[in-house]
Design an enzyme around this catalytic site. Sequence first.
Site, PDB file in Angstrom:
ATOM      1  N   ASP A   1      42.034  57.913  59.213  1.00  0.00           N
ATOM      2  CA  ASP A   1      41.766  58.211  60.618  1.00  0.00           C
ATOM      3  C   ASP A   1      42.576  59.437  61.056  1.00  0.00           C
ATOM      4  OD1 ASP A   1      40.510  57.094  63.107  1.00  0.00           O
ATOM      5  OD2 ASP A   1      42.583  57.098  63.788  1.00  0.00           O
TER       6      ASP A   1
ATOM      7  N   GLU B   1      38.824  61.662  57.850  1.00  0.00           N
ATOM      8  CA  GLU B   1      38.255  62.035  59.131  1.00  0.00           C
ATOM      9  C   GLU B   1      39.060  63.237  59.608  1.00  0.00           C
ATOM     10  OE1 GLU B   1      37.569  60.751  63.747  1.00  0.00           O
ATOM     11  OE2 GLU B   1      39.464  60.406  62.749  1.00  0.00           O
TER      12      GLU B   1
HETATM   13  C1  GLC Z   1      39.253  58.289  65.246  1.00  0.00           C
HETATM   14  C2  GLC Z   1      38.381  57.061  65.339  1.00  0.00           C
HETATM   15  C3  GLC Z   1      38.209  56.728  66.774  1.00  0.00           C
HETATM   16  C4  GLC Z   1      39.562  56.454  67.384  1.00  0.00           C
HETATM   17  C5  GLC Z   1      40.506  57.616  67.160  1.00  0.00           C
HETATM   18  C6  GLC Z   1      41.928  57.234  67.443  1.00  0.00           C
HETATM   19  O1  GLC Z   1      38.649  59.411  65.792  1.00  0.00           O
HETATM   20  O2  GLC Z   1      37.187  57.267  64.658  1.00  0.00           O
HETATM   21  O3  GLC Z   1      37.352  55.641  66.969  1.00  0.00           O
HETATM   22  O4  GLC Z   1      39.416  56.241  68.759  1.00  0.00           O
HETATM   23  O5  GLC Z   1      40.482  58.041  65.825  1.00  0.00           O
HETATM   24  O6  GLC Z   1      42.437  56.388  66.445  1.00  0.00           O
END
Ligand code: GLC
Length: 553
Positions: A212, A273
Amino acid sequence: MDSARTRTSWWRDAVIYQVYLRSFADGNGDGTGDIAGLRRRLPHLAGLGVDALWITPWYPSPMADGGYDVADYRDIDPLFGTLDDAQALLDEVHGHGMRLIIDIVPNHTSTAHAWFRRALAEGPGSAARERYIFRPGRGPRGAEPPNDWRSVFGGSAWTRITEPDGSPGPWYLHLFAPEQPDLNWDDPQVRAEFESVLRFWFDRGVDGVRIDVAHGLVKAPGLPDLGSLDGKLLEGAHREDHPHWDREEVHEIFQGWRAVADTYDEPRVFVAEAWTGAPERLARYVRPDELHTAFNFDYLMTPWRPDRLRRVIDSSLSALGQVAAPATWVLSNHDVARHVSRYARPQPEGPLRSLSDLKGPADLDLGTRRARAAALLTLALPGSAYLYQGEELGLWEVEDLPEDLLQDPTWLRSGRTDRGRDGCRVPLPWQGDTPPFGFSPEGSRARTWLPQPEAWKSLTVAAEEGDPSSMLELYREALRVRRAEPALGDGTLAWESDPDSTLLVFRRAPGFRCVVNFSEEPAALPEHGTVLLASGPLHEGRLPSDTAVWLKD
Ligand code: GLC
């Protein structure tokens, strides 16, 4: 493909299904999805033909951000089940021949994490406080935040604490909600802890980890003001030297993680991500000694326009090719509006991820037709693909959830101007004519945590199963053909259409072509042997508007 290669590089062309656990299936009847519900519904996923599942965070959490506020990285929230349930799920997923990827949240913990509680209790100068980013405020009595950074969910990225003795204290950084304090990745204990958390899950047999906010861990020394820079997730052009996104120093962290993953007999894999703005920047995360793959958000945000899609496909393949990493292709996830709804309106010139990027009423038939074509386009591209739960049913964004039920922190933090991400997180419809459509076990009275639209009665798994014109059967067939066709999966493509054509045609060896028609008029197909699969009926051998086809020589 020899067995050694299959064993070590399954991720290069895997189709990975994202399970947003709260909304997949409810096993205990409380209206929220859980591990028991997922276990019961695994045959749906095995039957769909996906290679792996990615499950969003399942750890103990106050759920201020749907579980992305983690209180303990080594346990399961009672809402979802127990560690034993998680182990049983993992074994069953493996029993179906699939793999399991879990979600790790290293940028921030929850304020309920033992570390943050200690940081508050142990006071200024303590080692516990060093694990987070506390700074004195600016201005008279430190009443102003330490800098101008903004929370992704709206408002300042800083919250002031009160010291245990009742005096006003420093501020702590949270790039997301105030319940998500950012960790200090300069602290060796933070680094050691996450490598240990990785081992905890890898030792249990988890096949991979989604990271994340991978691009956010390291902040610039001195935490300089953003000034004219944007604090939002990077989209479009890369900004040199952003103080908290995509900093060079994050890469060293992930090299360490890769070393951990590579100690396993069957090496564990990572997907990042990372919102980096430019494919060349993204490619840096997937260099050979670093992470394996990263989500391709450029592709996700591209409007339904042939020139744009072709450009993003080319730039992704070329940037990732430089580092010998496979591309990933993704159309939807739990943070963006569902693509049926994104494609259901006139398409913008610029990036498209939220419905506020669009104007006009939704034409869901059009959006669905395009989503069907997009599925065939996506699954024919070289590399791996991510599916977001419900896209195989053709679910659309629920745009009319009652305001008092909205749960995404974005809603309140934007001063009730941005409805946030709940519309793509509505519990799945499985069967029956009325909500909860089999989401919860028969006879349970609890309401689903977000209400389902009545109209989803025609989009349940049971309604679509066996109907050759349904989205579900299209996905099943596409995944079946993808497995059988040697041309599909990892590899390369060659364009056969002109760069400015409204017909996209590309070829993959041996003997495969994908054709997508973006014009308003039906188009003639190139010479071919057989039609493997089409996203909609052909008209007298011609390919209708917003339709895709897979051809075999
Ligand atoms: C990422 C996740 C999202 C979350 C954010 C903070 O972007 O995909 O859902 O709110 O991180 O952890």
